[in-house]
Design a protein around this motif. Structure first.
Motif, short mmCIF file in Angstrom:
data_model
loop_
_atom_site.label_atom_id
_atom_site.label_comp_id
_atom_site.label_asym_id
_atom_site.label_seq_id
_atom_site.Cartn_x
_atom_site.Cartn_y
_atom_site.Cartn_z
N GLY A 89 0.86 -1.18 0.00
CA GLY A 89 0.00 0.00 0.00
C GLY A 89 0.89 1.23 0.00
O GLY A 89 2.09 1.15 0.32
N SER A 90 0.31 2.39 -0.37
CA SER A 90 1.17 3.58 -0.36
C SER A 90 1.49 3.97 1.08
O SER A 90 2.49 4.65 1.33
CB SER A 90 0.54 4.73 -1.14
N VAL A 91 0.70 3.50 2.04
CA VAL A 91 1.06 3.78 3.43
C VAL A 91 2.33 3.01 3.80
O VAL A 91 3.18 3.51 4.54
CB VAL A 91 -0.12 3.48 4.40
N PHE A 115 -3.67 13.13 6.27
CA PHE A 115 -3.77 11.67 6.38
C PHE A 115 -3.26 11.21 7.75
O PHE A 115 -2.14 11.55 8.14
CB PHE A 115 -2.95 11.04 5.25
N TYR A 118 0.37 9.84 8.87
CA TYR A 118 1.63 10.59 8.92
C TYR A 118 2.21 10.68 10.35
O TYR A 118 3.39 10.41 10.55
CB TYR A 118 1.47 12.01 8.33
N CYS A 159 -0.01 16.39 0.79
CA CYS A 159 -1.08 15.46 0.42
C CYS A 159 -2.01 16.18 -0.55
O CYS A 159 -2.75 17.09 -0.17
CB CYS A 159 -1.83 15.07 1.70
N ASN A 163 -6.40 14.50 2.25
CA ASN A 163 -7.33 13.68 3.03
C ASN A 163 -7.34 14.26 4.45
O ASN A 163 -6.27 14.36 5.03
CB ASN A 163 -6.83 12.23 3.04
N ASP A 190 2.01 13.14 -1.95
CA ASP A 190 1.12 11.98 -1.77
C ASP A 190 -0.11 12.18 -2.65
O ASP A 190 -0.99 12.99 -2.34
CB ASP A 190 0.75 11.87 -0.29
N ALA A 192 -2.56 9.96 -3.59
CA ALA A 192 -3.42 8.77 -3.51
C ALA A 192 -4.72 8.96 -4.30
O ALA A 192 -5.31 7.98 -4.77
CB ALA A 192 -3.74 8.47 -2.04
N TYR A 193 -5.16 10.23 -4.45
CA TYR A 193 -6.46 10.48 -5.09
C TYR A 193 -6.32 11.21 -6.42
O TYR A 193 -7.29 11.81 -6.91
CB TYR A 193 -7.35 11.29 -4.13
N THR A 220 -1.08 5.01 -5.35
CA THR A 220 -1.65 3.77 -4.82
C THR A 220 -2.59 3.10 -5.83
O THR A 220 -3.17 3.78 -6.68
CB THR A 220 -2.44 4.04 -3.52
N SER A 222 -5.09 1.50 -4.43
CA SER A 222 -6.22 1.25 -3.52
C SER A 222 -7.48 2.04 -3.86
O SER A 222 -8.57 1.62 -3.49
CB SER A 222 -5.83 1.62 -2.09
N LYS A 223 -7.33 3.21 -4.48
CA LYS A 223 -8.48 4.12 -4.58
C LYS A 223 -9.14 4.01 -5.96
O LYS A 223 -10.06 3.24 -6.12
CB LYS A 223 -8.02 5.55 -4.26
N ARG A 231 -3.31 -4.37 -0.95
CA ARG A 231 -2.19 -3.65 -0.35
C ARG A 231 -1.03 -3.48 -1.32
O ARG A 231 -0.03 -4.19 -1.26
CB ARG A 231 -1.69 -4.35 0.94
#
Ligand SMILES: Cc1ncc(COP(=O)(O)O)c(C=O)c1O
Length: 359
Positions: A89-91, A115, A118, A159, A163, A190, A192-193, A220, A222-223, A231
């Motif tokens: 995952g990007s986390v 997020f 962090y 971010c 988020n 980041d 992610a979106y 990621t 994931s989204k 993951r």
């Protein structure tokens, strides 16, 4: 003799626990989960077949180098193979980034609220979090983030979109910020979106990283791609950073199922675009309806919206749950609501309309 307990690092004492979005209650009347910014669609065409086929070799370790996926990513994003790194995952990749750059005595800067991983990954690394409040408009305060840089700063997260607010930083302001960050401080964009952004003034981090060795782009599956359960995320960064990420990765962390599903997802671009467009259309509909009800909602470029409810946050979340939708409350601040299935969005809007009358 008194029993002794194992000695744990003192740094862990103040680490907040990650709160996952609540699942929908089993057996409830209708139950929609709008609490984790997940994609309501099933895997993209061809993805399940790839995943099932990879699952036939579960007795084997995955390809640790993720060679097939790396080649696909390099071509897809037109970046050198040596600039890529993957993680759980990007986390997971974000944690690798902090571990690669910051330890005790070092500082990691990020906006707040942002997020929630962090602060956790920063403190787990033993480093000190430096939280810079968002502006009144819920946007990153890049000038204040610049002012927060010290000779102990090692990493800055930006971010974009943020988020949980969905707000963005635009090209001119981000470029001017990057121009002023010292070149020995790593800036992690980041994204992610990113796929949900429709504001053309928002940059694609990959354009910004190319001639900036201290910029890393975090992405990621994931989204938008809808593979949250597998993951898998990745970073694009210049060689020393990407190499450090490979060193801090958990060996064999990314399963073969995840790698093959990610490759199939990248090859399903048309279906991806269709789904993301549909979610963006829903976002526009939901935001418009909320504005019509009298809410002031920051413009979101992500797959969620942010309602600043202050002291009424938990009441609102409870009202949503009674109606069959689970949202993500941040007590005392607000509620983040994922754009999901049309019926789920409608249920949420109904609660918002009723609640608005009470305010
Ligand atoms: C801004 C941001 N970055 C990273 C992540 C991590 O996502 P994942 O680890 O599933 O790739 C999330 C998940 O919610 C997020 O909101």
């Amino acid at each position: 003799m008194t029993e002794k307990t194992p000695k744990l690092r003192a740094a862990l004492d103040s680490v907040p626990t990650y709160k996952p979005g609540k699942p929908a209650a089993p057996g409830g009347p209708v139950a929609y989960k709008l609490s984790s910014n997940e994609n309501p669609y099933p895997p993209l065409p061809g993805v399940l077949e790839s995943a099932v086929s990879a699952a036939g070799s579960l007795n084997r370790y995955p390809d640790m180098a993720c060679a097939g996926l790396m080649a696909e990513l390099a071509e897809h994003f037109d970046v050198p193979l040596s600039h890529l790194a993957t993680g759980t995952g990007s986390v997971g990749v974000a944690q690798q980034l902090v571990q690669a750059t910051a330890g005790p005595g070092d500082e990691v800067i990020y906006a707040w609220r942002s997020f929630e991983a962090y602060p956790i990954i920063t403190q787990v690394s033993g480093a000190t979090p430096v939280q810079v409040p968002l502006t009144d408009g819920d946007v990153h305060d890049l000038d204040a983030m610049l002012a927060a840089i010290t000779d102990r700063t090692r990493l800055i997260f930006v971010c974009n979109p943020n988020n949980p607010t969905g707000t963005v930083v635009r090209r001119a302001e981000l470029e001017s910020f990057l121009d002023r960050v010292p070149s020995d401080v790593l800036v992690v964009l980041d994204e992610a979106y990113l796929e949900f952004i429709r504001d053309e003034t928002v940059p694609n981090g990959i354009d910004l990283y190319r001639n900036r060795p201290n910029v890393c782009v975090l992405r990621t599956f994931s989204k938008a791609y809808g593979l949250a359960g597998l993951r898998i995320g990745f970073a694009i960064a210049h060689e020393p950073v990407a190499a450090a990420l490979r060193k801090t990765a958990v060996p064999f962390g990314v399963s073969q199922v995840a790698q093959d599903a990610a490759v199939a997802s990248l090859r399903s671009e048309d279906a991806l675009r269709e789904r993301v467009d549909a979610l963006v259309a829903e976002r526009t509909r939901v935001a418009g309806a909320l504005a019509g009800q009298g809410w002031t909602v920051p413009e979101s470029q992500a797959n969620f919206v942010w309602l600043r409810l202050g002291e009424r946050t938990l009441d609102f979340a409870a009202a949503c749950e009674r109606a069959g939708v689970v949202v993500r409350p941040f007590a005392g601040e607000g509620v983040r609501v994922t754009i999901g299935e049309v019926e789920a969005n409608d249920l949420f809007l109904r609660v918002a309309e009723e609640f608005r009358k009470e305010l």
